[in-house]
Design a protein around this motif. Structure first.
Motif, mmCIF file in Angstrom:
data_model
loop_
_atom_site.group_PDB
_atom_site.id
_atom_site.type_symbol
_atom_site.label_atom_id
_atom_site.label_comp_id
_atom_site.label_asym_id
_atom_site.label_seq_id
_atom_site.Cartn_x
_atom_site.Cartn_y
_atom_site.Cartn_z
ATOM 1 N N ARG A 158 7.780 -50.219 -2.292
ATOM 2 C CA ARG A 158 7.327 -50.036 -0.922
ATOM 3 C C ARG A 158 8.456 -49.380 -0.125
ATOM 4 O O ARG A 158 9.629 -49.526 -0.464
ATOM 5 N N ARG A 159 8.083 -48.695 0.926
ATOM 6 C CA ARG A 159 9.087 -48.060 1.786
ATOM 7 C C ARG A 159 9.825 -49.122 2.585
ATOM 8 O O ARG A 159 9.200 -50.018 3.154
ATOM 9 N N THR A 160 11.168 -48.991 2.626
ATOM 10 C CA THR A 160 11.961 -49.922 3.425
ATOM 11 C C THR A 160 12.983 -49.209 4.305
ATOM 12 O O THR A 160 13.405 -49.771 5.308
ATOM 13 N N MET A 161 13.400 -48.024 3.943
ATOM 14 C CA MET A 161 14.390 -47.270 4.714
ATOM 15 C C MET A 161 13.991 -45.804 4.709
ATOM 16 O O MET A 161 13.359 -45.332 3.773
ATOM 17 N N ILE A 162 14.396 -45.088 5.742
ATOM 18 C CA ILE A 162 14.206 -43.648 5.799
ATOM 19 C C ILE A 162 15.562 -43.030 6.085
ATOM 20 O O ILE A 162 16.199 -43.374 7.091
ATOM 21 N N GLU A 163 16.030 -42.169 5.208
ATOM 22 C CA GLU A 163 17.287 -41.449 5.447
ATOM 23 C C GLU A 163 16.991 -40.266 6.353
ATOM 24 O O GLU A 163 16.003 -39.566 6.163
ATOM 25 N N MET A 164 17.858 -40.059 7.318
ATOM 26 C CA MET A 164 17.749 -38.882 8.178
ATOM 27 C C MET A 164 19.097 -38.166 8.117
ATOM 28 O O MET A 164 20.148 -38.814 8.100
ATOM 29 N N THR A 165 19.057 -36.862 8.049
ATOM 30 C CA THR A 165 20.270 -36.068 7.894
ATOM 31 C C THR A 165 20.369 -35.042 9.010
ATOM 32 O O THR A 165 19.365 -34.448 9.395
ATOM 33 N N ARG A 166 21.566 -34.849 9.501
ATOM 34 C CA ARG A 166 21.850 -33.780 10.454
ATOM 35 C C ARG A 166 23.107 -33.083 9.982
ATOM 36 O O ARG A 166 24.120 -33.730 9.716
ATOM 37 N N GLU A 167 23.050 -31.789 9.892
ATOM 38 C CA GLU A 167 24.228 -31.023 9.500
ATOM 39 C C GLU A 167 25.155 -30.922 10.700
ATOM 40 O O GLU A 167 24.708 -30.789 11.845
ATOM 41 N N LEU A 168 26.434 -31.001 10.441
ATOM 42 C CA LEU A 168 27.447 -30.885 11.482
ATOM 43 C C LEU A 168 28.276 -29.641 11.218
ATOM 44 O O LEU A 168 28.701 -29.405 10.099
ATOM 45 N N GLY A 169 28.496 -28.875 12.224
ATOM 46 C CA GLY A 169 29.269 -27.654 12.067
ATOM 47 C C GLY A 169 29.890 -27.246 13.376
ATOM 48 O O GLY A 169 29.808 -27.953 14.376
ATOM 49 N N ALA A 170 30.481 -26.075 13.394
ATOM 50 C CA ALA A 170 31.188 -25.563 14.556
ATOM 51 C C ALA A 170 30.284 -25.514 15.784
ATOM 52 O O ALA A 170 30.712 -25.847 16.884
ATOM 53 N N GLU A 171 29.015 -25.111 15.622
ATOM 54 C CA GLU A 171 28.122 -25.017 16.776
ATOM 55 C C GLU A 171 27.871 -26.377 17.410
ATOM 56 O O GLU A 171 27.662 -26.480 18.609
ATOM 57 N N ASP A 172 27.938 -27.464 16.647
ATOM 58 C CA ASP A 172 27.768 -28.803 17.206
ATOM 59 C C ASP A 172 28.961 -29.191 18.064
ATOM 60 O O ASP A 172 28.822 -29.869 19.071
ATOM 61 N N ARG A 173 30.145 -28.787 17.681
ATOM 62 C CA ARG A 173 31.351 -29.144 18.411
ATOM 63 C C ARG A 173 31.514 -28.333 19.684
ATOM 64 O O ARG A 173 32.187 -28.751 20.609
ATOM 65 N N GLU A 174 30.890 -27.165 19.750
ATOM 66 C CA GLU A 174 31.020 -26.299 20.930
ATOM 67 C C GLU A 174 30.153 -26.767 22.081
ATOM 68 O O GLU A 174 30.422 -26.429 23.223
ATOM 69 N N THR A 175 29.081 -27.507 21.837
ATOM 70 C CA THR A 175 28.187 -27.909 22.917
ATOM 71 C C THR A 175 28.538 -29.239 23.501
ATOM 72 O O THR A 175 29.302 -29.990 23.061
#
Length: 175
Positions: A158-175
């Motif tokens: 049965r489902r118990t967890m959902i992984e979520m991913t976000r890529e981190l890069g230079a554009e994330d640090r600039e905002t």
């Protein structure tokens, strides 16, 4: 192997522990698994490399030798056509869970799928984890792998967890 339920094994299929001589076969299947997941999401999953099959095969054979680790193969006419890889893990406070048997890989060669081999491998690896004292089994599956999710649900997961991913890069640090 402990308690493998042979009634669920398709005709002409033998489920057995992996041997060192299976390295190339399980490595080829493991490399297919890596490529499939990379195709699902190239940013999340590791990319195949030229020697992936050899590296993955050696990884699996090395793990088979460690206490609490299990690698079983499905063999048809002396050829390995699938494998399952699992291991015992203790308390994991980061995952908020107690001890569990974790199924890391379950792979069947595409030419041998939909013949009950995956179910036979699952039964065998669950039997092995039970023999190792696992109070539960958990696994992770790619979000886009609908076929695997259907198989896992059909075998009682049965489902118990959902992984979520976000890529981190230079554009994330600039905002």
């Amino acid at each position: 192997m402990h308690g493998c339920n042979n009634r669920r094994v398709p005709a002409a299929i033998k489920i057995r522990p992996a041997h060192a001589s299976d390295r190339d076969a399980v490595g080829r299947l493991g490399a297919m698994l890596v490529a499939e997941h990379h195709d699902f999401d190239a940013a999340r999953f590791i990319a195949p490399v030229p020697d992936m099959a050899a590296r993955y095969g050696q990884f699996l054979i090395d793990r088979q030798q460690q206490p609490g680790m299990v690698v079983v193969v499905a063999e048809r006419e002396s050829a390995v056509v699938g494998y399952a890889f699992a291991g015992m893990e203790g308390d994991d406070f980061m995952a908020l869970r107690g001890p569990a048997g974790v199924i890391y890989d379950l792979v069947v060669d595409p030419g041998h799928q939909r013949q009950g081999i995956g179910s036979a491998l699952m039964t065998a690896v669950l039997d092995e984890l039970t023999a190792l004292g696992a109070p539960r089994a958990i696994l992770f599956t790619a979000d886009k792998n609908d076929v695997a999710q259907a198989i896992f649900t059909a075998t009682g997961f049965r489902r118990t967890m959902i992984e979520m991913t976000r890529e981190l890069g230079a554009e994330d640090r600039e905002t």
